[in-house]
Design a protein around this motif. Structure first.
Motif, PDB file in Angstrom:
ATOM      1  N   THR A   1     -18.977 -21.278  24.955  1.00 39.56           N
ATOM      2  CA  THR A   1     -19.456 -22.290  24.013  1.00 39.56           C
ATOM      3  C   THR A   1     -20.308 -23.274  24.784  1.00 39.56           C
ATOM      4  O   THR A   1     -19.844 -23.870  25.755  1.00 39.56           O
ATOM      5  N   ARG A   2     -21.533 -23.412  24.340  1.00 46.75           N
ATOM      6  CA  ARG A   2     -22.453 -24.343  25.009  1.00 46.75           C
ATOM      7  C   ARG A   2     -22.318 -25.704  24.351  1.00 46.75           C
ATOM      8  O   ARG A   2     -22.557 -25.855  23.148  1.00 46.75           O
TER       9      ARG A   2
ATOM     10  N   SER B   1     -20.666 -20.775  19.296  1.00 54.75           N
ATOM     11  CA  SER B   1     -21.510 -20.493  20.454  1.00 54.75           C
ATOM     12  C   SER B   1     -22.162 -21.772  20.988  1.00 54.75           C
ATOM     13  O   SER B   1     -22.440 -21.874  22.177  1.00 54.75           O
ATOM     14  N   GLN B   2     -22.405 -22.742  20.096  1.00 51.42           N
ATOM     15  CA  GLN B   2     -22.997 -24.011  20.504  1.00 51.42           C
ATOM     16  C   GLN B   2     -22.335 -25.145  19.739  1.00 51.42           C
ATOM     17  O   GLN B   2     -22.057 -25.014  18.541  1.00 51.42           O
TER      18      GLN B   2
ATOM     19  N   GLU C   1     -21.493 -25.171  29.788  1.00 58.32           N
ATOM     20  CA  GLU C   1     -20.942 -24.064  29.012  1.00 58.32           C
ATOM     21  C   GLU C   1     -19.469 -23.929  29.362  1.00 58.32           C
ATOM     22  O   GLU C   1     -19.077 -24.056  30.529  1.00 58.32           O
TER      23      GLU C   1
ATOM     24  N   SER D   1     -26.687 -15.774  28.828  1.00 52.22           N
ATOM     25  CA  SER D   1     -25.967 -16.196  27.621  1.00 52.22           C
ATOM     26  C   SER D   1     -24.771 -15.297  27.286  1.00 52.22           C
ATOM     27  O   SER D   1     -24.382 -15.209  26.128  1.00 52.22           O
TER      28      SER D   1
ATOM     29  N   THR E   1     -22.057 -32.010  29.345  1.00 52.80           N
ATOM     30  CA  THR E   1     -22.977 -30.966  28.904  1.00 52.80           C
ATOM     31  C   THR E   1     -22.877 -29.769  29.843  1.00 52.80           C
ATOM     32  O   THR E   1     -23.148 -29.886  31.039  1.00 52.80           O
TER      33      THR E   1
END
Lengths: 116, 114
Positions: free
Chosen positions: A110-111, A9-10, A88, B40, A86
Motif C-alpha cells: 500500500t503506497r 493499493s494507494q 510503501e 510496484s 510517505t
C-alpha cells in the motif's frame, strides 16, 4: 501455502490525520504476521510483528496493528501521520515453527502519500 | 551502521550478459535470502541459504543462481538477463529459520537490463 491481500493499493492522507492500512491473509497453517515499510529506493524495514499474546501490537514510529484471528486480518494504524511517513507498506506472513523456514510471503503493498 | 550491505546500489547490464549482485552482512546470521521485487509489486523469494544449504523456490527460473562462499557473503548470479529480469533485488538475513525471527534487509540493488 499462504497468501496476503492488501486491500488498498494507494492511500492519500493529510498530515496529522489518522491512517489505517488493511491486510487480510489466508493460510492452511498458523502464521506470524509482520508489517514492513519501504522508503523510495530503499530496502524493507520492520515496523512491527505479531508472534503471540496481546492482539494489539505497537511498533516503531507510532504505528500499531491489531491481529484478528476470526477475520484473518492484521490492520495497521497510526493516529497522526507525518510527511515522513510517505512510503510503501507491506504486510507479510511466515509459517510458525522452526521447520517451516522464515520465508516471508508479502502482500501487494500500500503506497501512502501524506499531503501537507 | 549498515548491517546488510548490497553492492552495487544500481546496476545496468546488457541483455544476455551475465551479471552478479553481491550481499554482505555483519550480523553473523545463519540464513541469507534473495528476493526479487519488480516495479510496484511485492518482493518475491527466489532462494535462501541456511549456512551452506541452498534452498531454491520451486518457481525460481534456472537463469538465477546463487553462491555463498562464507557466512558473510552471498551472491546472486543471473546467467543471461532478459528484459523481464529488470527489478530491485533485495538481500535479507535472519539469525535462524524460525518464523518468529526478524529478517534484516539490505537497501537493494536496482537492476536495469538494456
Amino acid at each position: 501455502a499462504q497468501s496476503v491481500t492488501q486491500l488498498d493499493s494507494q492511500v492519500p492522507v493529510f498530515e496529522e490525520a489518522p491512517v489505517e492500512l488493511r491486510c487480510n491473509y489466508s493460510s492452511s497453517v498458523s502464521v506470524y504476521l509482520f508489517w514492513y515499510v519501504q522508503y523510495p529506493n530503499q530496502g524493507l524495514q520492520l515496523l512491527l510483528k505479531y508472534l503471540s499474546g496481546s492482539t494489539l501490537v505497537k511498533g516503531i514510529n507510532g504505528f500499531e496493528a491489531e491481529f484478528n484471528k476470526s477475520q484473518t486480518s492484521f490492520h495497521l494504524r497510526k493516529p497522526s501521520v507525518h510527511i515522513s511517513d510517505t512510503a510503501e507498506y507491506f504486510c507479510a506472513v511466515t509459517p510458525r515453527g522452526r521447520a517451516a523456514g522464515n520465508k516471508l510471503t508479502f502482500g501487494g503493498g500500500t503506497r501512502v502519500l501524506v499531503k501537507p | 551502521d549498515a548491517m546488510v550491505i548490497q553492492n552495487p546500489r544500481y546496476q545496468v547490464t546488457q541483455f544476455g550478459k551475465p551479471v552478479t549482485l553481491s550481499c554482505s552482512q555483519t550480523l553473523n546470521h545463519n540464513v541469507m535470502y534473495w528476493y526479487q521485487q519488480k516495479s510496484s509489486q511485492a518482493p518475491k523469494l527466489l532462494f535462501h541459504y541456511y549456512d551452506k544449504d541452498f534452498n531454491n523456490e520451486a518457481d525460481t527460473p534456472d537463469n538465477f543462481q546463487s553462491r555463498r562462499p562464507n557466512t558473510s557473503f552471498c551472491f546472486l548470479d543471473i546467467r543471461s538477463p532478459g528484459l523481464g529480469d529488470a527489478a530491485m533485488y533485495l538481500c535479507a538475513t535472519s539469525r535462524d529459520s524460525a518464523g518468529r525471527t526478524e529478517a534484516f534487509f539490505g537497501q537493494g540493488t536496482r537492476l536495469t537490463v538494456v
